[in-house]
Scaffold this motif. Structure first.
Motif, PDB file in Angstrom:
ATOM      1  N   LEU A 153     -42.371   8.236  20.699  1.00 15.52           N
ATOM      2  CA  LEU A 153     -41.736   7.269  21.594  1.00 15.52           C
ATOM      3  C   LEU A 153     -41.361   7.891  22.928  1.00 15.52           C
ATOM      4  O   LEU A 153     -41.636   7.337  23.992  1.00 15.52           O
ATOM      5  CB  LEU A 153     -40.490   6.677  20.925  1.00 15.52           C
ATOM      6  N   SER A 154     -40.735   9.048  22.899  1.00 16.74           N
ATOM      7  CA  SER A 154     -40.262   9.698  24.127  1.00 16.74           C
ATOM      8  C   SER A 154     -41.360  10.472  24.841  1.00 16.74           C
ATOM      9  O   SER A 154     -41.244  10.753  26.036  1.00 16.74           O
ATOM     10  CB  SER A 154     -39.089  10.623  23.817  1.00 16.74           C
ATOM     11  N   ALA A 167     -54.346  18.863  23.702  1.00 14.64           N
ATOM     12  CA  ALA A 167     -55.397  17.867  23.471  1.00 14.64           C
ATOM     13  C   ALA A 167     -55.117  16.547  24.178  1.00 14.64           C
ATOM     14  O   ALA A 167     -55.939  15.619  24.131  1.00 14.64           O
ATOM     15  CB  ALA A 167     -55.550  17.622  21.972  1.00 14.64           C
ATOM     16  N   GLY A 168     -53.941  16.449  24.842  1.00 21.49           N
ATOM     17  CA  GLY A 168     -53.590  15.220  25.535  1.00 21.49           C
ATOM     18  C   GLY A 168     -53.159  14.105  24.610  1.00 21.49           C
ATOM     19  O   GLY A 168     -53.169  12.925  24.977  1.00 21.49           O
ATOM     20  N   ILE A 169     -52.773  14.470  23.390  1.00 21.84           N
ATOM     21  CA  ILE A 169     -52.288  13.498  22.410  1.00 21.84           C
ATOM     22  C   ILE A 169     -50.769  13.495  22.504  1.00 21.84           C
ATOM     23  O   ILE A 169     -50.083  14.318  21.901  1.00 21.84           O
ATOM     24  CB  ILE A 169     -52.759  13.881  20.987  1.00 21.84           C
ATOM     25  N   LEU A 170     -50.230  12.549  23.284  1.00 22.37           N
ATOM     26  CA  LEU A 170     -48.832  12.637  23.710  1.00 22.37           C
ATOM     27  C   LEU A 170     -47.919  11.556  23.151  1.00 22.37           C
ATOM     28  O   LEU A 170     -46.757  11.473  23.523  1.00 22.37           O
ATOM     29  CB  LEU A 170     -48.771  12.621  25.244  1.00 22.37           C
ATOM     30  N   GLY A 171     -48.430  10.713  22.272  1.00 22.26           N
ATOM     31  CA  GLY A 171     -47.582   9.677  21.696  1.00 22.26           C
ATOM     32  C   GLY A 171     -47.994   8.284  22.129  1.00 22.26           C
ATOM     33  O   GLY A 171     -49.158   8.032  22.459  1.00 22.26           O
ATOM     34  N   ARG A 172     -47.057   7.378  22.150  1.00 22.35           N
ATOM     35  CA  ARG A 172     -47.329   5.972  22.452  1.00 22.35           C
ATOM     36  C   ARG A 172     -48.021   5.794  23.800  1.00 22.35           C
ATOM     37  O   ARG A 172     -48.893   4.930  23.955  1.00 22.35           O
ATOM     38  CB  ARG A 172     -46.032   5.169  22.430  1.00 22.35           C
ATOM     39  N   LYS A 173     -47.627   6.587  24.784  1.00 24.97           N
ATOM     40  CA  LYS A 173     -48.171   6.382  26.130  1.00 24.97           C
ATOM     41  C   LYS A 173     -49.655   6.710  26.232  1.00 24.97           C
ATOM     42  O   LYS A 173     -50.317   6.267  27.174  1.00 24.97           O
ATOM     43  CB  LYS A 173     -47.366   7.201  27.152  1.00 24.97           C
ATOM     44  N   THR A 174     -50.189   7.485  25.294  1.00 22.90           N
ATOM     45  CA  THR A 174     -51.626   7.774  25.291  1.00 22.90           C
ATOM     46  C   THR A 174     -52.349   7.050  24.157  1.00 22.90           C
ATOM     47  O   THR A 174     -53.551   7.236  23.973  1.00 22.90           O
ATOM     48  CB  THR A 174     -51.886   9.289  25.176  1.00 22.90           C
ATOM     49  N   GLY A 175     -51.613   6.246  23.400  1.00 15.35           N
ATOM     50  CA  GLY A 175     -52.227   5.494  22.310  1.00 15.35           C
ATOM     51  C   GLY A 175     -52.297   6.236  20.995  1.00 15.35           C
ATOM     52  O   GLY A 175     -52.623   5.666  19.956  1.00 15.35           O
TER      53      GLY A 175
END
Length: 292
Positions: free
Chosen positions: A239-240, A273-281
């Motif tokens: 979320l954050s 890897a750019g896997i950052l949570g909700r903001k990246t899906g």
């Protein structure tokens, strides 16, 4: 400076935090300039806010007239010089990296009037590290809003040894004017109050996961079922923003040099890897299809 003297506000950075902080400011009656270096980010911010406010109108939280009046007070620009001209308070909400924030504060100090208060929304970085690149340490402090600012009713107002009591009181009064509860911290400490408590939970959760004691989904489930938390630590990271916690943790490690303060390997892997949570899906959970 007293709260009655604050008429114009600037928010630097239109990301997940910045655009909602700016909305709180205009809803509170302040002329507000929202600045970002990317035009696309500003357009996205406006579209997102229009969606939020349309929902507020539907729910009866705000009238159509009040919504229109608020947006009339919101001014978007890519130029920092234009954003901070004649403003009384600046709230910085850029990426959680010390060098970037110091660069911003150094520029702001040269652009704003002598009376202007400079606040940082940083969730971990103490304001004295930013004040040192300015000529006004007595007018620098943290105003740490919580995500999402339009929902969360809390702002940690943090003083350094050099922050004046007048500046702190003005910030607290400003929080009240925008409908948020400002809580004063009279001494600096990394992570402040809420995040230090969350860091402790998150750190232990990551340890338990990486050591194979339980899957992250089950750790979240236990946290919610047994401790009655509304969301689990891995859901909260998503979320954050996983990167927000990572850079905050990295800053702490750079300060202490203690290996225990290094970001968890699983977190570092996701950030790279750019896997950052909700903001990246996608983060710990997959949001690309609306589910987990």
């Amino acid at each position: 400076m007293a709260i009655r003297q604050i008429k114009n506000v600037a928010v630097i950075g239109s990301g997940a935090m910045g655009h909602q902080i700016a909305m709180l400011c205009v809803l509170g009656g302040f002329e507000t300039h929202l600045q970002d270096i990317e035009e696309q980010a500003l357009n996205q911010a406006r579209d997102t806010l229009e969606g939020h406010m349309a929902n507020w109108v539907k729910k009866g939280k705000i009238t159509e007239q009040k919504k229109d009046e608020a947006f009339a007070r919101l001014h978007l620009t890519t130029k920092m010089k234009d954003a901070v001209k004649d403003v009384d308070l600046v709230i910085e909400a850029v990426v959680e990296k010390l060098d970037v924030k110091q660069e911003v504060f150094s520029k702001l100090d040269k652009l704003v009037s002598g009376h202007t208060i400079l606040a940082t929304n940083s969730s971990t970085i103490v304001n004295s590290k930013l004040a040192e690149v300015t000529s006004r340490p007595e007018k620098v402090l943290n105003m740490h809003f919580f995500y999402p600012p339009l929902v969360m009713d809390c702002v940690e107002v943090v003083m350094s040894e050099q922050t004046s009591k007048e500046t702190a009181q003005t910030a607290l009064d400003f929080c009240e004017r925008i409908g948020r509860t400002g809580i004063l911290l009279e001494k600096e400490i990394y992570g402040f109050i809420a995040n230090r408590l969350l860091f402790a939970i998150s750190k232990e959760a990551l340890y338990l996961y990486e050591e194979g004691y339980a899957d992250f989904k089950d750790i979240d489930l236990i946290t919610k079922k047994a401790l009655k938390h509304p969301i689990g630590p891995f859901e909260l990271m998503d979320l954050s923003g996983i990167d927000v916690g990572y850079y905050g943790n990295l800053q702490l490690y750079q300060e202490t040099g203690d290996p225990k303060d290094k970001p968890a390997k699983s977190v570092e892997k996701k950030v790279r890897a750019g896997i950052l949570g909700r903001k990246t899906g996608k983060g710990w959970y997959d949001y690309s299809t609306g589910g987990k």
